[in-house]
Design a protein around this motif. Structure first.
Motif, PDB file in Angstrom:
ATOM      1  N   ALA A 145       8.442  88.174  36.129  1.00  0.00           N
ATOM      2  CA  ALA A 145       9.099  86.898  36.415  1.00  0.00           C
ATOM      3  C   ALA A 145       8.349  86.071  37.464  1.00  0.00           C
ATOM      4  O   ALA A 145       8.381  84.835  37.422  1.00  0.00           O
ATOM      5  N   GLN A 146       7.668  86.739  38.396  1.00  0.00           N
ATOM      6  CA  GLN A 146       7.008  86.008  39.482  1.00  0.00           C
ATOM      7  C   GLN A 146       6.003  84.962  38.999  1.00  0.00           C
ATOM      8  O   GLN A 146       5.958  83.858  39.535  1.00  0.00           O
ATOM      9  N   PRO A 147       5.163  85.248  37.980  1.00  0.00           N
ATOM     10  CA  PRO A 147       4.260  84.197  37.500  1.00  0.00           C
ATOM     11  C   PRO A 147       5.004  82.970  36.976  1.00  0.00           C
ATOM     12  O   PRO A 147       4.527  81.840  37.129  1.00  0.00           O
ATOM     13  N   ILE A 148       6.167  83.179  36.356  1.00  0.00           N
ATOM     14  CA  ILE A 148       6.973  82.049  35.874  1.00  0.00           C
ATOM     15  C   ILE A 148       7.469  81.242  37.057  1.00  0.00           C
ATOM     16  O   ILE A 148       7.373  80.002  37.076  1.00  0.00           O
ATOM     17  N   PHE A 149       8.025  81.926  38.055  1.00  0.00           N
ATOM     18  CA  PHE A 149       8.543  81.242  39.240  1.00  0.00           C
ATOM     19  C   PHE A 149       7.458  80.407  39.905  1.00  0.00           C
ATOM     20  O   PHE A 149       7.661  79.228  40.231  1.00  0.00           O
ATOM     21  N   GLN A 150       6.309  81.010  40.096  1.00  0.00           N
ATOM     22  CA  GLN A 150       5.246  80.326  40.833  1.00  0.00           C
ATOM     23  C   GLN A 150       4.646  79.174  40.028  1.00  0.00           C
ATOM     24  O   GLN A 150       4.231  78.165  40.604  1.00  0.00           O
ATOM     25  N   PHE A 151       4.619  79.303  38.707  1.00  0.00           N
ATOM     26  CA  PHE A 151       4.109  78.213  37.867  1.00  0.00           C
ATOM     27  C   PHE A 151       4.980  76.969  38.015  1.00  0.00           C
ATOM     28  O   PHE A 151       4.478  75.859  38.234  1.00  0.00           O
ATOM     29  N   VAL A 152       6.287  77.150  37.905  1.00  0.00           N
ATOM     30  CA  VAL A 152       7.216  76.015  38.017  1.00  0.00           C
ATOM     31  C   VAL A 152       7.190  75.429  39.421  1.00  0.00           C
ATOM     32  O   VAL A 152       7.155  74.205  39.603  1.00  0.00           O
ATOM     33  N   GLU A 153       7.183  76.288  40.439  1.00  0.00           N
ATOM     34  CA  GLU A 153       7.205  75.806  41.822  1.00  0.00           C
ATOM     35  C   GLU A 153       5.919  75.078  42.180  1.00  0.00           C
ATOM     36  O   GLU A 153       5.938  74.079  42.909  1.00  0.00           O
ATOM     37  N   LYS A 154       4.813  75.558  41.659  1.00  0.00           N
ATOM     38  CA  LYS A 154       3.534  74.899  41.912  1.00  0.00           C
ATOM     39  C   LYS A 154       3.520  73.499  41.308  1.00  0.00           C
ATOM     40  O   LYS A 154       3.095  72.528  41.954  1.00  0.00           O
ATOM     41  N   ARG A 155       4.018  73.373  40.084  1.00  0.00           N
ATOM     42  CA  ARG A 155       4.075  72.071  39.426  1.00  0.00           C
ATOM     43  C   ARG A 155       4.999  71.108  40.173  1.00  0.00           C
ATOM     44  O   ARG A 155       4.669  69.932  40.361  1.00  0.00           O
ATOM     45  N   CYS A 156       6.133  71.618  40.581  1.00  0.00           N
ATOM     46  CA  CYS A 156       7.091  70.762  41.291  1.00  0.00           C
ATOM     47  C   CYS A 156       6.527  70.297  42.633  1.00  0.00           C
ATOM     48  O   CYS A 156       6.734  69.149  43.035  1.00  0.00           O
ATOM     49  N   ASN A 157       5.832  71.188  43.337  1.00  0.00           N
ATOM     50  CA  ASN A 157       5.233  70.797  44.615  1.00  0.00           C
ATOM     51  C   ASN A 157       4.161  69.735  44.439  1.00  0.00           C
ATOM     52  O   ASN A 157       4.022  68.831  45.261  1.00  0.00           O
ATOM     53  N   ARG A 158       3.396  69.841  43.365  1.00  0.00           N
ATOM     54  CA  ARG A 158       2.356  68.854  43.117  1.00  0.00           C
ATOM     55  C   ARG A 158       2.939  67.503  42.709  1.00  0.00           C
ATOM     56  O   ARG A 158       2.427  66.450  43.085  1.00  0.00           O
ATOM     57  N   ASN A 159       4.008  67.539  41.918  1.00  0.00           N
ATOM     58  CA  ASN A 159       4.593  66.290  41.427  1.00  0.00           C
ATOM     59  C   ASN A 159       5.453  65.587  42.466  1.00  0.00           C
ATOM     60  O   ASN A 159       5.533  64.354  42.471  1.00  0.00           O
ATOM     61  N   TRP A 160       6.115  66.352  43.322  1.00  0.00           N
ATOM     62  CA  TRP A 160       7.002  65.761  44.335  1.00  0.00           C
ATOM     63  C   TRP A 160       6.701  66.345  45.721  1.00  0.00           C
ATOM     64  O   TRP A 160       7.537  67.039  46.317  1.00  0.00           O
ATOM     65  N   PRO A 161       5.514  66.080  46.260  1.00  0.00           N
ATOM     66  CA  PRO A 161       5.105  66.690  47.537  1.00  0.00           C
ATOM     67  C   PRO A 161       5.934  66.237  48.738  1.00  0.00           C
ATOM     68  O   PRO A 161       5.928  66.911  49.768  1.00  0.00           O
ATOM     69  N   ASP A 162       6.626  65.107  48.619  1.00  0.00           N
ATOM     70  CA  ASP A 162       7.404  64.584  49.750  1.00  0.00           C
ATOM     71  C   ASP A 162       8.881  64.912  49.642  1.00  0.00           C
ATOM     72  O   ASP A 162       9.672  64.489  50.501  1.00  0.00           O
TER      73      ASP A 162
ATOM     74  N   GLU B 175       1.355  77.047  47.171  1.00  0.00           N
ATOM     75  CA  GLU B 175       1.357  75.596  47.213  1.00  0.00           C
ATOM     76  C   GLU B 175       0.588  74.997  48.374  1.00  0.00           C
ATOM     77  O   GLU B 175      -0.193  74.091  48.232  1.00  0.00           O
ATOM     78  N   HIS B 176       0.829  75.463  49.574  1.00  0.00           N
ATOM     79  CA  HIS B 176       0.266  74.832  50.750  1.00  0.00           C
ATOM     80  C   HIS B 176      -1.064  75.480  51.084  1.00  0.00           C
ATOM     81  O   HIS B 176      -1.124  76.505  51.756  1.00  0.00           O
ATOM     82  N   GLU B 177      -2.124  74.903  50.559  1.00  0.00           N
ATOM     83  CA  GLU B 177      -3.431  75.518  50.673  1.00  0.00           C
ATOM     84  C   GLU B 177      -4.243  74.907  51.807  1.00  0.00           C
ATOM     85  O   GLU B 177      -3.979  73.826  52.294  1.00  0.00           O
ATOM     86  N   HIS B 178      -5.243  75.621  52.184  1.00  0.00           N
ATOM     87  CA  HIS B 178      -6.200  75.128  53.151  1.00  0.00           C
ATOM     88  C   HIS B 178      -6.988  73.987  52.519  1.00  0.00           C
ATOM     89  O   HIS B 178      -7.236  73.974  51.317  1.00  0.00           O
ATOM     90  N   PRO B 179      -7.421  72.985  53.300  1.00  0.00           N
ATOM     91  CA  PRO B 179      -8.181  71.883  52.733  1.00  0.00           C
ATOM     92  C   PRO B 179      -9.383  72.319  51.916  1.00  0.00           C
ATOM     93  O   PRO B 179      -9.761  71.678  50.952  1.00  0.00           O
ATOM     94  N   ALA B 180     -10.010  73.422  52.297  1.00  0.00           N
ATOM     95  CA  ALA B 180     -11.169  73.898  51.530  1.00  0.00           C
ATOM     96  C   ALA B 180     -10.788  74.217  50.109  1.00  0.00           C
ATOM     97  O   ALA B 180     -11.544  73.977  49.165  1.00  0.00           O
ATOM     98  N   ALA B 181      -9.580  74.765  49.950  1.00  0.00           N
ATOM     99  CA  ALA B 181      -9.136  75.112  48.607  1.00  0.00           C
ATOM    100  C   ALA B 181      -8.882  73.864  47.789  1.00  0.00           C
ATOM    101  O   ALA B 181      -9.103  73.819  46.594  1.00  0.00           O
ATOM    102  N   GLU B 182      -8.372  72.805  48.438  1.00  0.00           N
ATOM    103  CA  GLU B 182      -8.099  71.567  47.731  1.00  0.00           C
ATOM    104  C   GLU B 182      -9.391  70.884  47.296  1.00  0.00           C
ATOM    105  O   GLU B 182      -9.495  70.299  46.237  1.00  0.00           O
ATOM    106  N   SER B 183     -10.401  70.920  48.139  1.00  0.00           N
ATOM    107  CA  SER B 183     -11.630  70.198  47.850  1.00  0.00           C
ATOM    108  C   SER B 183     -12.518  70.912  46.846  1.00  0.00           C
ATOM    109  O   SER B 183     -13.445  70.343  46.305  1.00  0.00           O
ATOM    110  N   GLY B 184     -12.196  72.186  46.595  1.00  0.00           N
ATOM    111  CA  GLY B 184     -12.987  72.947  45.635  1.00  0.00           C
ATOM    112  C   GLY B 184     -14.161  73.669  46.269  1.00  0.00           C
ATOM    113  O   GLY B 184     -14.942  74.307  45.583  1.00  0.00           O
TER     114      GLY B 184
END
Length: 484
Positions: A345-362, A7-16
């Motif tokens: 199971a790990q890909p399932i966990f990370q998929f849901v957690e990634k979505r939740c972090n993006r939708n509710w970052p605060d 979830e918590h990526e370096h800015p370079a990863a966010e900018s593409g």
């Protein structure tokens, strides 16, 4: 507080932005994430953990339905198809260039990069539906193996015809509790030790099964075999022959399934040598190793039991003695499935957690982690959201396993449903898009024919598995006894 890697990526990863070479003086990769340390060896362990599952013990039954010629041939064909398409998929980890392109962290990301549109959603449904099904199936299989330990001791003391009735449910609950604890491992990158342990366990019980089959054949107590498998009118009816043959193809297809986690495994590899090169090597080692064990287990198991081969020759008591060795083999199955459950199971966990972090970052409940000192293990970061969500997932899959415990039919259905889209269709379509294969060229026609043939095989296997599942529902008893 520091969040998990996905979830918590370096800015370079966010900018593409993409960098061809990561800075060796910093502990980050070219995408700004924590430096990956995986090698082809750890990737091979992940693959073997994912592939050599309990399905290996059903291959004697599968070959009994298909016969020496078709059974062995289908095993080899599926291994070749799996390896061929896994090489294509490995080249798609980065886009558009397989060596210097932008990383894709999940199978859905890869499909989004190369195909886009509704195919991304279709991939998500196929992949995560398959992963959920596998975790349910592994819960069932682990409990069956643990029940078999108790039954082996009972049969040894009371005789092979004793009514050794044992419930699966307590063992499912124990397996679930263990998975709740292990599910707190943050991500795939931390699973190497568990996969190595599980890979050793899978080799161990497969070797024990092969050894017992060899001993049976050497002792002359072999079952009746045929070039075409079970005989209509003797072993099965005409309808059973057809449906069970289709189901057997599904069992074999599932036995090679690791494309669902290939991209996630590749994302653990260090970037030198190139990830696709390491992944191809790992795929070759993984698929060739499992094919060797599969042919030995399937063929020797069929030679030992003939057309009466059980669905699982360890848990269905194709062997009774030495009981202590049967106990050990079944314990190894359970230990292997403990690790294999986490790989899927790990890909399932990370998929849901990634979505939740993006939708509710605060949202602090979702994003915050707390450092806790655990005796003998040191500091461990705990996320309350991860604790609650992953615990809930394990509880739900355990309850579903308790309600729906039909092993062989479920095995074939999962394999048939996931094999075509994830192992064949998407890798082929992305390869065509990446390499710009000319439409109607010989290579394009060959790849399309491969897709259509595998689709037909998958549909037939699914039909056979559904027929087997219906039969299992009609005859199911909540307690496993010798008479099942």
């Amino acid at each position: 507080m520091k969040g998990f890697n996905t979830e918590h990526e370096h800015p370079a990863a966010e900018s593409g932005d993409v960098y061809e070479v990561s800075d060796p003086t910093k502990n980050v990769d070219d995408d700004g994430r924590e430096k990956r340390t995986g090698t082809w060896l750890t990737a091979s362990a992940h693959i073997i953990t994912a592939v050599i599952g309990s399905g290996v013990l059903s291959l004697a039954w599968a070959i009994a339905q298909l016969g020496w010629i078709a059974g062995t041939l289908i095993l080899v064909i599926f291994s070749f198809i799996t390896y061929f398409t896994s090489m294509m998929l490995a080249d798609c980890y980065r886009a558009p260039d397989p060596v210097t392109g932008k990383r894709n962290y999940t199978y859905m990301d890869v499909v989004r990069s190369y195909l886009g549109g509704r195919k991304v959603q279709l991939c998500g449904v196929a992949q995560y539906g398959n992963l959920i099904g596998i975790t349910v199936g592994y819960t069932i299989t682990a409990s069956i193996s643990l029940v078999a330990v108790g039954k082996a001791n009972c049969f040894h003391k009371k005789g092979h015809e004793a009514d050794c009735t044992i419930s699966n449910y307590p063992y499912m609950a124990v397996f679930g509790i263990i998975q709740i604890i292990l599910s707190q491992i943050p991500n795939f990158h931390k699973l190497s030790f568990l996969s190595l342990m599980a890979a050793v366990m899978s080799f161990t019980y497969a070797t024990i099964g092969i050894g017992l089959a060899i001993a049976t054949v050497a002792g002359g107590k072999v079952g009746k075999t045929n070039m075409t498998g079970t005989v209509v009118g003797v072993d099965v009816t005409a309808a059973q022959k057809i449906w069970r043959s289709f189901q057997a193809v599904g069992d074999i297809a599932f036995a090679y399934a690791f494309s669902t986690v290939l991209i996630e495994i590749q994302d653990t590899l260090k970037s030198s040598p190139a990830e696709n090169k390491s992944m191809k090597r790992a795929s070759l080692v993984g698929v060739s190793t499992t094919t060797f064990f599969y042919i030995l287990c399937g063929c020797l198991g069929y030679a030992a039991f003939g057309n009466k081969a059980p669905g699982d020759f360890l848990t269905d008591f194709g062997f009774y003695e030495p009981f202590w060795l049967i106990d050990f083999a079944n314990a190894c199955i359970a230990f292997h499935l403990i690790g294999a459950y986490q790989v899927f199971a790990q890909p399932i966990f990370q998929f849901v957690e990634k979505r939740c972090n993006r939708n509710w970052p605060d949202n602090k409940f979702i994003t915050s982690e707390y450092s806790v000192n655990i005796p003998f293990l040191g500091k461990f970061n705990i996320s309350l959201f991860r604790l609650v969500w992953r615990t809930a997932y394990v509880v739900i899959t355990t309850v579903v396993a308790m309600i729906f415990p039909f092993f062989n039919a479920i095995l074939g259905l999962i394999g048939a449903a996931s094999f075509w889209p994830l192992t064949v269709y998407f890798p082929v379509e992305m390869h065509i898009a990446q390499t710009k294969v000319k439409k109607y060229s010989p290579r394009w026609i060959g790849l399309k024919m491969l897709c259509w043939v595998c689709l037909i095989v998958s549909l037939l296997a699914a039909a056979g598995s559904i027929a087997g599942l219906i039969s299992s529902v009609k005859t199911y008893k909540p307690f496993r006894t010798i008479h099942e």
